[in-house]
Structures are given as C-alpha cells and as structure tokens.
Design a protein around this motif. Structure first.
Motif, mmCIF file in Angstrom:
data_model
loop_
_atom_site.group_PDB
_atom_site.id
_atom_site.type_symbol
_atom_site.label_atom_id
_atom_site.label_comp_id
_atom_site.label_asym_id
_atom_site.label_seq_id
_atom_site.Cartn_x
_atom_site.Cartn_y
_atom_site.Cartn_z
ATOM 1 N N GLN A 1 1.181 -0.895 0.375
ATOM 2 C CA GLN A 1 0.001 -0.045 0.085
ATOM 3 C C GLN A 1 1.045 1.271 -0.274
ATOM 4 N N ARG A 2 2.047 0.773 0.620
ATOM 5 C CA ARG A 2 2.686 2.467 0.335
ATOM 6 C C ARG A 2 3.301 2.282 -0.831
ATOM 7 N N LEU A 3 4.083 0.939 -1.177
ATOM 8 C CA LEU A 3 3.936 1.482 -2.825
ATOM 9 C C LEU A 3 3.538 2.559 -3.811
ATOM 10 N N SER A 4 2.038 1.977 -3.338
ATOM 11 C CA SER A 4 1.022 2.822 -4.407
ATOM 12 C C SER A 4 1.062 4.016 -3.671
ATOM 13 N N GLU A 5 1.182 4.268 -3.030
ATOM 14 C CA GLU A 5 1.147 5.888 -2.335
ATOM 15 C C GLU A 5 2.671 6.357 -2.723
ATOM 16 N N LEU A 6 3.422 5.757 -2.601
ATOM 17 C CA LEU A 6 4.885 6.865 -3.817
ATOM 18 C C LEU A 6 4.808 6.804 -4.549
ATOM 19 N N LEU A 7 3.963 5.352 -5.745
ATOM 20 C CA LEU A 7 4.294 5.853 -7.104
ATOM 21 C C LEU A 7 2.953 6.963 -7.402
ATOM 22 N N SER A 8 1.952 6.313 -6.895
ATOM 23 C CA SER A 8 0.721 8.131 -6.834
ATOM 24 C C SER A 8 1.616 9.430 -6.840
ATOM 25 N N ARG A 9 2.407 9.232 -5.995
ATOM 26 C CA ARG A 9 2.757 10.906 -5.830
ATOM 27 C C ARG A 9 4.181 11.410 -6.719
ATOM 28 N N VAL A 10 4.653 10.502 -7.412
ATOM 29 C CA VAL A 10 5.046 10.935 -8.453
ATOM 30 C C VAL A 10 4.800 12.021 -9.613
ATOM 31 N N PRO A 11 5.329 13.428 -9.690
ATOM 32 C CA PRO A 11 4.898 14.342 -10.276
ATOM 33 C C PRO A 11 4.545 14.072 -11.668
ATOM 34 N N ALA A 12 3.519 14.133 -12.665
ATOM 35 C CA ALA A 12 3.423 13.838 -13.508
ATOM 36 C C ALA A 12 5.036 14.320 -14.706
ATOM 37 N N SER A 13 5.287 15.100 -14.320
ATOM 38 C CA SER A 13 6.547 16.047 -14.926
ATOM 39 C C SER A 13 7.866 15.297 -15.294
ATOM 40 N N ALA A 14 7.938 13.852 -13.712
ATOM 41 C CA ALA A 14 9.164 13.241 -13.996
ATOM 42 C C ALA A 14 9.094 12.133 -14.964
#
Length: 276
Positions: free
Chosen positions: A175-188
C-alpha cells in the motif's frame, strides 16, 4: 543489456536469440574478470574473491546457454552500447568499494537482463522465440534471487547490530508503494505516466491479495530498516527481496509461483522507478 535505442523484441530467429544470450553472459564474465584483476592489483583480495564468485556464476550461465545452442554456431551480435555495466567499479577508488556494492552492481545487471527477456517474450515474432525468451527470463530471475541473497548477507554483515529497524507487513508495504508511485509528479515521467499508474494499481492488487491469502514467513520482515518506506527504489528493492525469499520457502508449487509472479512484477516496477 542492449542500449536504450535497441528494440529487444526485434529477434528474428532462435539462433539470434541464443547468440544474444551468449553475448550477454560473455560480456558479464569479461567485466568481472577485469574487476577481479584490478582488485588483486590494488591489494583487495577480499573483493577479488567476490568477483571470482561472480565469474563462476556467469560461467555456469554461459554453459547453460551453450547447451541450448547445441550445434548452432553463434551469430554476430551488434549492439549500440555495452551489455554489461560495472557502474564505475572499474575506476572508483578501491577504498570506496565493498562486497555489498559489488553484489548490488551484479544484481542490477541481472535485473536489466530479466527486463530485456521479458520484453523479448512479449514481442516475440513466433511461439518458439516467445517460449525461449520466457525461459531466459526465468533463468535471469533465478540469477537475481541468488545474487540478492548474497547481497543481503553482505548488507547484514555491514549493519550487524543496527537497532534502527521495525517489524514489517507485506500488505502495508505494498500500500505504501502504491502511495509513493501515486505521488510521483507527472512531469517526472511524462509519457510513462500510464505505466506508473499501472504499477500503483498492481501494488494495491498485491496488497489485497496478500491480505486475503497471506504469504508464508520470511525473516526479512522481522527487522526492516525504518528508512525502507521513505523512498520508492528502496521499498521496491525490499519487496523484491521478500518475494524472492518467499518463493524459495513456500511449500507448494502454486504458492511459489505466486511469489515469483509478484517478484517479476516488482522487478518491472523497480526498473521503471530507477529511471524516474
């Protein structure tokens, strides 16, 4: 691993596929031979021994590819970039090298090979090549498991007695992995946004599956460094270690296959995370 501009699925024949596999193994051997020689010259017999072990491992892989080649003569392989990446180990000061760093470099090379063969299988022009590429991918996954086990041993030797740890929970980590992935800015990650969203969804799917049907026991979850959940790559690394370890411990074929599938999915996520 072929260069970024190389399409790994453009394999026209079994001979080409096996010749490429042989070239990948041979270049890894040559790279480790050079590193072992440098460590001996620099009076680092401890690290020379590490690279000698890696040479022996790769020679075993090469022998298996040669068995698959049989009477076929290897075809010339032309690639834009080297297959093997020593990640600077050939030029960095020996005082800055450790067995952990050496095994980490080897692990990443095997992971790149796994990703390559996975894509080769997905885009194979024939069923024969697809099956062979999948077999290569399974071989590389086994290599990854072996080297990551060695790396864990080296890591624990470095951090023996470290009190900064916690007990882990796989569904929570996913769940934490999913959260970190969701936080990655689109521009990155621009055009890779859909892939990253897919990895976040896969992580939630694994979390749900593990909550419904828990995995077995792995000692890796007993003492988890607190820093593991802070960043994307370390968390992927840790989850991959867990699934590979569990794949070796599970009692049934179906449970082992499940952990291997999770490991395969996390490798792809890890490979993408390193590119962000």
């Amino acid at each position: 691993m072929p260069g970024k501009g190389t399409e790994p699925w453009a394999l026209a024949s079994m001979g080409e596929l096996l010749s490429l596999a042989r070239a990948m193994e041979q270049e890894a051997i040559d790279g480790y031979v050079a590193l072992a020689a440098r460590m001996r010259t620099e009076n680092r017999p401890d690290l020379a021994a590490v690279f000698e072990r890696l040479i022996a491992e790769e020679k075993g892989h090469l022998g298996k590819v040669d068995q698959w080649l049989g009477d076929r003569k290897p075809e010339p392989v032309s690639l834009a970039e080297p297959l093997f990446d020593d990640e600077g180990a050939g030029v960095v000061s020996p005082e800055l090298l450790t067995s952990y760093r050496a095994f980490s470099m080897a692990v990443r090379n095997e992971e790149r090979a796994f990703v390559f063969w996975s894509y080769a299988a997905a885009h194979a022009p024939s069923e024969e090549i697809r099956q062979a590429a999948e077999r290569m991918a399974r071989e590389e996954l086994g290599h990854v498991a072996t080297l990551r086990r060695e790396r864990r041993r080296a890591f624990h030797e470095m951090r023996r007695g470290d009190p900064d740890s916690m007990k882990g929970d796989l569904p929570a980590f996913e769940q934490r992995l999913s959260e970190l992935l969701s936080r990655v800015p689109a521009s990155a990650f621009d055009e890779r946004a859909e892939r990253v969203r897919g990895f976040a969804k896969e992580a939630l799917g694994r979390a749900s599956a593990l909550s419904d049907v828990p995995a077995g026991e792995t000692p890796l979850l007993q003492h988890v460094p607190n820093s593991v959940t802070e960043r994307l790559v370390p968390l992927c690394e840790f989850l991959l270690d867990c699934y590979l370890d569990l794949a070796e411990r599970e009692a049934t074929d179906s449970a082992r296959a499940r952990m291997q599938t999770f490991a395969s999915d996390v490798i792809r996520c890890l490979y993408a995370a390193r590119e962000l």
